[in-house]
Write a protein that holds these residues in place. Sequence first.
Motif, short mmCIF file in Angstrom:
data_model
loop_
_atom_site.label_atom_id
_atom_site.label_comp_id
_atom_site.label_asym_id
_atom_site.label_seq_id
_atom_site.Cartn_x
_atom_site.Cartn_y
_atom_site.Cartn_z
N MET A 267 0.84 -1.21 0.00
CA MET A 267 0.00 0.00 0.00
C MET A 267 0.87 1.26 0.00
O MET A 267 0.62 2.21 -0.74
N THR A 268 1.89 1.25 0.87
CA THR A 268 2.78 2.41 0.98
C THR A 268 3.48 2.66 -0.36
O THR A 268 3.52 3.81 -0.85
N ASN A 269 4.03 1.60 -0.92
CA ASN A 269 4.78 1.73 -2.18
C ASN A 269 3.88 2.25 -3.30
O ASN A 269 4.28 3.13 -4.07
N GLU A 270 2.67 1.72 -3.35
CA GLU A 270 1.72 2.11 -4.40
C GLU A 270 1.31 3.58 -4.24
O GLU A 270 1.33 4.35 -5.21
N ALA A 271 0.99 3.96 -3.02
CA ALA A 271 0.49 5.32 -2.79
C ALA A 271 1.58 6.36 -3.05
O ALA A 271 1.32 7.44 -3.58
N LEU A 272 2.82 6.05 -2.67
CA LEU A 272 3.91 7.01 -2.86
C LEU A 272 4.49 6.93 -4.27
O LEU A 272 5.01 7.93 -4.79
N GLY A 273 4.40 5.75 -4.87
CA GLY A 273 4.99 5.58 -6.19
C GLY A 273 6.43 5.13 -6.12
O GLY A 273 7.29 5.60 -6.89
N LEU A 274 6.73 4.19 -5.22
CA LEU A 274 8.10 3.66 -5.16
C LEU A 274 8.38 2.78 -6.37
O LEU A 274 7.45 2.31 -7.03
N GLY A 275 9.64 2.53 -6.59
CA GLY A 275 10.04 1.70 -7.73
C GLY A 275 10.42 2.58 -8.90
O GLY A 275 9.57 2.96 -9.70
N LEU A 276 11.68 2.92 -8.98
CA LEU A 276 12.13 3.84 -10.05
C LEU A 276 12.43 3.08 -11.33
O LEU A 276 12.80 1.92 -11.28
#
Lengths: 337, 337
Positions: free
Chosen positions: B328-337
Amino acid sequence: MIDVGINGYGTIGKRVADAVTAQPDMQVVGVAKTSPNHEAKAAVKREYPLFVSSDDRVEAFDAAGIPTAGIVDELIDTSDVIVDATPSGIGAKYAEDYLEAGTPAIFQGGEAADVAEVSFTACANYDDAQGRASARVVSCNTTGLVRLIEQLDEPFGVDRVRATLVRRGGDPSQTGRGPINDILPNPVSLPSHHGPDVKTILPDLDIVTVGLKVPATLMHVHALSIDLNSEATPAEIRDRLDASDRLFLVSDEMGIDGAGKLKDFALDAGRPRGDLWENCIWAESIAVEDGELYLFQAIHQESDVVPENIDAIRALVGEVDAETSQAMTNEALGLGL
Amino acid sequence: MIDVGINGYGTIGKRVADAVTAQPDMQVVGVAKTSPNHEAKAAVKREYPLFVSSDDRVEAFDAAGIPTAGIVDELIDTSDVIVDATPSGIGAKYAEDYLEAGTPAIFQGGEAADVAEVSFTACANYDDAQGRASARVVSCNTTGLVRLIEQLDEPFGVDRVRATLVRRGGDPSQTGRGPINDILPNPVSLPSHHGPDVKTILPDLDIVTVGLKVPATLMHVHALSIDLNSEATPAEIRDRLDASDRLFLVSDEMGIDGAGKLKDFALDAGRPRGDLWENCIWAESIAVEDGELYLFQAIHQESDVVPENIDAIRALVGEVDAETSQAMTNEALGLGL
């Protein structure tokens, strides 16, 4: 007297010239330069006969009003030994000239190891270099590593060395270099070439090094982890390191937190150019955990190889042994802070 | 919705506030500050209710024309959870207030480990923190180490970690900090506290760390040596690290040599404040020799703990498991460059 010619009068060459002059058994018969810059002017002020790298460069020196004594080929012919302190890679181009002239030559660590018959650090392999036609004084960082390892190996045994070299981006005068405000893995592919360079002197050592470049100009700093094969206390290690004139143990009460204060101390002590010929090792950093020694040392990239060049001259063309040469060099320069 | 109060609206607090706002299951009910500085003005612009650290500070905010919503005690009472992002050492002074109010609290890595019931990194011990009254998100460097080690340990087994932390001297806004043009062993006594801090999360790990400070502000850089207890190729390690959204594998062809270009990339990618929530690991640096893995990683000290704070909120007062929270955190912030 050993007649020493110095080809290249920049950061290393000018220091080697002064160090040669300070010795009782050798003298500078000339220094050679390519461009009539501020260092050429300083060479004249110091009354070193100034040779030019080639005939077609003489005019530039004349135009700058800088008197010259000839071209470098003449210097090579008249010297008992040449110290090549030209920029990295240029020494290799001169190697054949030195050989043809029959003049023994000392190269710097910026050249590949195969430029000379042997790579050299006085404390480790002076004997190997005696009577050779050429030797290569290894780089400032490699010299700093070899000195430390040699001093530890005899009493305690060194099994394995892991070193992170936090390197200055450039010398104070190298205004074209960076980084500014960054920390660069450099080289980014691991391990770095410094480990293999140490092995040109200590071939059987298990050593791995990594390097970074940072926005500093004064000195390199090494973070070291060294596996010893015998038990040693931090106090024993401090005593051992303190006993070498080419290692300077920075005691806690001096309040020296980095290279800036080290340089201040060297300048206050009257050192020429504020040079620190010794590895500067923080006594407080020396710690042992389960036979693993940790410490920090700072290396003055402009000067730690200077005493090694002097010893290399004696190894190639002198008549004294390793111990005598190092003692003479240390005494004449005033090592031991 | 989880009502989140944020005590301290500086480097970490302001980032956590925005990250909370980006989540679907939580909201900011207020942020607290001591001084009416530019960050207080920015909080008002972002429409975060602004609480003051004490009654006697309200006047200063009034004088600066900055509207306030109350004092921090009220914020603590009305929040489901408090994220303490006050300066190092201040969190410990608030700990009793949070406890007395019965408000679960999250502290930052500048506090001692005993400030909270558990130290926290989402990938390693989310479950341990679930339902606790308090958790401490470990420092930026410790977070970066734990993330990397966790990702390597499951497939390859991590036997021993040796890390040199080349640390930025201060954040870009910390104009009072140094060094300028120096490389400081820091702390000079070895090993550094970072290893023991990693052990608050991974108690059985053999880890030793050393640290230096350099004249850079953008990111820390770690040089790592990790003994693996199984054979792994650099390609396998790259694949494994590439699979985690909290690790960013910097590929060779990107031409990124340091923190400056990493920050440029983050800003070009539209990241808020140019934040790099991920460990940035140079793919080219990944090398294995005799089971020993080497690599370089850069850590953005201002932001890598931000996703961890979000996960810590859910661990303390939420209702989802570790995997769900991180996704959820990764999705909401947009992690993964």
